[in-house]
Design a protein around this motif. Structure first.
Motif, PDB file in Angstrom:
ATOM      1  N   LEU A  48       0.858  -1.181   0.000  1.00  0.00           N
ATOM      2  CA  LEU A  48       0.000   0.000   0.000  1.00  0.00           C
ATOM      3  C   LEU A  48       0.891   1.226   0.000  1.00  0.00           C
ATOM      4  N   TYR A  49       0.576   2.189  -0.863  1.00  0.00           N
ATOM      5  CA  TYR A  49       1.374   3.407  -0.952  1.00  0.00           C
ATOM      6  C   TYR A  49       0.566   4.585  -0.420  1.00  0.00           C
ATOM      7  N   PRO A  50       0.830   5.016   0.809  1.00  0.00           N
ATOM      8  CA  PRO A  50       0.152   6.214   1.312  1.00  0.00           C
ATOM      9  C   PRO A  50       0.512   7.419   0.445  1.00  0.00           C
ATOM     10  N   PRO A  51      -0.414   8.340   0.239  1.00  0.00           N
ATOM     11  CA  PRO A  51      -0.099   9.502  -0.596  1.00  0.00           C
ATOM     12  C   PRO A  51       0.913  10.412   0.094  1.00  0.00           C
ATOM     13  N   PRO A  52       1.726  11.125  -0.677  1.00  0.00           N
ATOM     14  CA  PRO A  52       2.618  12.118  -0.069  1.00  0.00           C
ATOM     15  C   PRO A  52       1.809  13.137   0.728  1.00  0.00           C
ATOM     16  N   PRO A  53       2.383  13.711   1.780  1.00  0.00           N
ATOM     17  CA  PRO A  53       1.637  14.646   2.643  1.00  0.00           C
ATOM     18  C   PRO A  53       0.946  15.771   1.885  1.00  0.00           C
ATOM     19  N   ALA A  54       1.578  16.247   0.806  1.00  0.00           N
ATOM     20  CA  ALA A  54       0.994  17.370   0.069  1.00  0.00           C
ATOM     21  C   ALA A  54      -0.293  16.987  -0.651  1.00  0.00           C
ATOM     22  N   TYR A  55      -0.541  15.690  -0.815  1.00  0.00           N
ATOM     23  CA  TYR A  55      -1.726  15.246  -1.545  1.00  0.00           C
ATOM     24  C   TYR A  55      -2.993  15.322  -0.698  1.00  0.00           C
ATOM     25  N   ASN A  56      -2.868  15.347   0.618  1.00  0.00           N
ATOM     26  CA  ASN A  56      -4.044  15.377   1.484  1.00  0.00           C
ATOM     27  C   ASN A  56      -4.236  16.774   2.071  1.00  0.00           C
ATOM     28  N   PRO A  57      -5.466  17.276   2.060  1.00  0.00           N
ATOM     29  CA  PRO A  57      -5.731  18.604   2.632  1.00  0.00           C
ATOM     30  C   PRO A  57      -5.586  18.591   4.148  1.00  0.00           C
ATOM     31  N   GLN A  58      -5.240  19.734   4.704  1.00  0.00           N
ATOM     32  CA  GLN A  58      -5.087  19.868   6.151  1.00  0.00           C
ATOM     33  C   GLN A  58      -6.279  20.641   6.716  1.00  0.00           C
ATOM     34  N   PRO A  59      -6.920  20.137   7.764  1.00  0.00           N
ATOM     35  CA  PRO A  59      -8.082  20.841   8.329  1.00  0.00           C
ATOM     36  C   PRO A  59      -7.678  22.130   9.038  1.00  0.00           C
ATOM     37  N   GLU A  60      -8.575  23.115   8.961  1.00  0.00           N
ATOM     38  CA  GLU A  60      -8.361  24.370   9.681  1.00  0.00           C
ATOM     39  C   GLU A  60      -8.790  24.186  11.134  1.00  0.00           C
ATOM     40  N   LEU A  61      -8.045  24.771  12.030  1.00  0.00           N
ATOM     41  CA  LEU A  61      -8.344  24.639  13.450  1.00  0.00           C
ATOM     42  C   LEU A  61      -9.532  25.516  13.842  1.00  0.00           C
ATOM     43  N   ASN A  62     -10.321  25.004  14.797  1.00  0.00           N
ATOM     44  CA  ASN A  62     -11.418  25.766  15.414  1.00  0.00           C
ATOM     45  C   ASN A  62     -12.446  26.255  14.390  1.00  0.00           C
ATOM     46  N   ARG A  63     -12.635  25.513  13.323  1.00  0.00           N
ATOM     47  CA  ARG A  63     -13.644  25.882  12.337  1.00  0.00           C
ATOM     48  C   ARG A  63     -14.857  24.988  12.508  1.00  0.00           C
ATOM     49  N   SER A  64     -16.046  25.550  12.337  1.00  0.00           N
ATOM     50  CA  SER A  64     -17.277  24.774  12.512  1.00  0.00           C
ATOM     51  C   SER A  64     -18.289  25.165  11.452  1.00  0.00           C
ATOM     52  N   THR A  65     -19.425  24.465  11.444  1.00  0.00           N
ATOM     53  CA  THR A  65     -20.487  24.685  10.459  1.00  0.00           C
ATOM     54  C   THR A  65     -21.815  24.841  11.191  1.00  0.00           C
ATOM     55  N   SER A  66     -22.617  25.813  10.752  1.00  0.00           N
ATOM     56  CA  SER A  66     -23.936  26.019  11.365  1.00  0.00           C
ATOM     57  C   SER A  66     -25.012  25.423  10.475  1.00  0.00           C
ATOM     58  N   VAL A  67     -26.153  25.075  11.094  1.00  0.00           N
ATOM     59  CA  VAL A  67     -27.245  24.401  10.397  1.00  0.00           C
ATOM     60  C   VAL A  67     -28.540  25.163  10.642  1.00  0.00           C
ATOM     61  N   PRO A  68     -29.377  25.335   9.609  1.00  0.00           N
ATOM     62  CA  PRO A  68     -30.661  26.024   9.809  1.00  0.00           C
ATOM     63  C   PRO A  68     -31.642  25.160  10.587  1.00  0.00           C
ATOM     64  N   THR A  69     -32.608  25.796  11.212  1.00  0.00           N
ATOM     65  CA  THR A  69     -33.656  25.061  11.931  1.00  0.00           C
ATOM     66  C   THR A  69     -34.701  24.569  10.937  1.00  0.00           C
ATOM     67  N   ILE A  70     -35.483  23.585  11.355  1.00  0.00           N
ATOM     68  CA  ILE A  70     -36.485  22.990  10.471  1.00  0.00           C
ATOM     69  C   ILE A  70     -37.684  22.546  11.285  1.00  0.00           C
ATOM     70  N   ARG A  71     -38.844  22.563  10.643  1.00  0.00           N
ATOM     71  CA  ARG A  71     -40.085  22.166  11.306  1.00  0.00           C
ATOM     72  C   ARG A  71     -40.277  20.653  11.179  1.00  0.00           C
ATOM     73  N   VAL A  72     -40.685  20.024  12.274  1.00  0.00           N
ATOM     74  CA  VAL A  72     -40.904  18.585  12.292  1.00  0.00           C
ATOM     75  C   VAL A  72     -42.212  18.255  11.574  1.00  0.00           C
ATOM     76  N   PRO A  73     -42.183  17.385  10.542  1.00  0.00           N
ATOM     77  CA  PRO A  73     -43.408  17.056   9.804  1.00  0.00           C
ATOM     78  C   PRO A  73     -44.298  16.082  10.584  1.00  0.00           C
ATOM     79  N   SER A  74     -45.555  16.060  10.226  1.00  0.00           N
ATOM     80  CA  SER A  74     -46.498  15.103  10.817  1.00  0.00           C
ATOM     81  C   SER A  74     -47.411  14.580   9.716  1.00  0.00           C
TER      82      SER A  74
END
Length: 370
Positions: A48-74
């Motif tokens: 197995l050949y792991p990709p060189p480090p430059a091939y994989n993206p590096q995550p940004e620290l302390n970054r998050s994602t927000s989500v909108p609210t939604i109404r529960v269906p019935s």
């Protein structure tokens, strides 16, 4: 017993016995950038050949994602009744009468979120392969150095689709004598040890059975070997008579969509595995090379599992594969608990998924067959 079967002069000593079906260790040469192959069966030796480090993206620290609210269906009483009637029709032992005549007491929608994380990866392995050599072009080291595994260009398939592609590594080919027949093109038959004849199984080589001439071998005590048709040898099963083999390194590129799902257990009376076969409403889709943990969503359990799975995927896949894309989705999976009465007794059932599937652990009437 006919001693001729044991006579070593009855077979051609120039035809070798069968060698190994795979090249033995040390048989093949080293190719720069592809060291680690030990020889033997290809399936047992795929570095197995792991990709060189430059091939994989590096995550940004302390970054998050927000989500909108939604109404529960019935669902309405009409939809719930129709779903139950469809369910009952699929069960031969259930009567449709209770479903038609029941009285609803309450319909309680339940909030069910399904979180899904997809990580699309590319993995590269290689293995020695060979084919009979019949004069075809040999792209060997004399034409240059073989490119490293991750420098070989490939066409990217449709995102999130699984695919395997096999590529011959440039300049990795060379010709060697067949390891199975040692360049003879044929091997001694193992069934008759190269003699072309085998002892008759009916008379055990005596030529007579039950005081009569054996009708199977006509009194000869031997029969022609069916495995080699009496020749005493077979065409080599590896080189197919070509005597030489063209060896080359084959690169295997695997694209795979790695999926993790999570549904919080909110209803002890409803089996969560039922959700696996139904769809929901994907009200939130976040897609990028790397996605980030969800924060501020009303269901904290979804936030926690988002952080957990994203970290798990990064740890698991960056060490062996190249991450091409990630996608996280939150679906609202409809679930309604319907309470009803029939013939003075209380019952309930669940309507779930956008397909309005039904689950019930107890139904009023069941037909019985004596």
């Amino acid at each position: 017993m006919d001693q001729k079967d044991e006579d070593p002069d009855t077979f051609d000593p120039n035809i070798p016995e069968e060698g190994p079906s795979a090249p033995p260790p040390g048989w093949l040469e080293d190719i720069h950038g592809y060291q680690g192959h030990k020889g033997g069966a290809p399936e047992d030796d795929e570095p197995l050949y792991p990709p060189p480090p430059a091939y994989n993206p590096q995550p940004e620290l302390n970054r998050s994602t927000s989500v909108p609210t939604i109404r529960v269906p019935s669902v309405s009483e009409e939809v719930a009744r129709e779903a139950l009637l469809k369910f009952v029709a699929s069960k031969w032992k259930y009567s449709s009468k209770p479903a038609r005549n029941l009285t609803f007491k309450d319909l309680k929608p339940v909030t069910v979120y399904r979180y899904r994380l997809e990580t699309y990866t590319e993995t590269r392995t290689s293995a020695w392969q060979f084919e009979p050599y019949n004069g075809q072009t040999v792209d060997g080291p004399q034409y240059g150095m073989s490119p490293p595994p991750w420098d070989i260009p490939v066409s990217l398939p449709q995102m999130y689709s699984d695919k395997v592609e096999k590529i011959r590594v440039p300049h990795s080919s060379f010709v060697k004598v067949c390891h199975k027949c040692h360049g003879c093109g044929r091997t001694r038959c193992a069934g008759c040890f190269g003699r072309g004849m085998k002892r008759c199984p009916f008379c055990h080589g005596h030529g007579r059975a039950r005081k009569k001439r054996c009708t199977s071998c006509h009194g000869r005590g031997r029969k022609r070997c069916l495995s080699c048709r009496g020749d005493g040898y077979k065409t080599c099963s590896v080189c197919h008579g070509a005597q030489n083999l063209l060896h080359f390194i084959q690169l295997t590129v695997t694209w795979k969509n790695n999926v993790s799902n999570f549904i919080p257990d909110r209803q002890p009376d409803f089996p969560d595995k039922k959700f696996e076969k139904v769809s929901g409403d994907p009200f939130f889709i976040d897609e990028n090379v790397l996605v980030y943990p969800i924060q501020g969503f009303p269901d904290q359990e979804i936030c926690d599992i988002s952080t957990k799975l994203i970290n798990e995927h990064l740890y698991r896949f960056t060490s062996t594969s190249r991450i091409l894309q990630q996608r996280q989705t939150i679906e609202l999976v409809p679930l309604t608990h319907a309470y009803y009465s029939y013939s003075g007794k209380d019952y309930s059932f669940f309507v779930y998924g956008t397909e309005n599937k039904v689950f019930t652990s107890k139904y009023p009437t069941a037909c019985t067959i004596l």
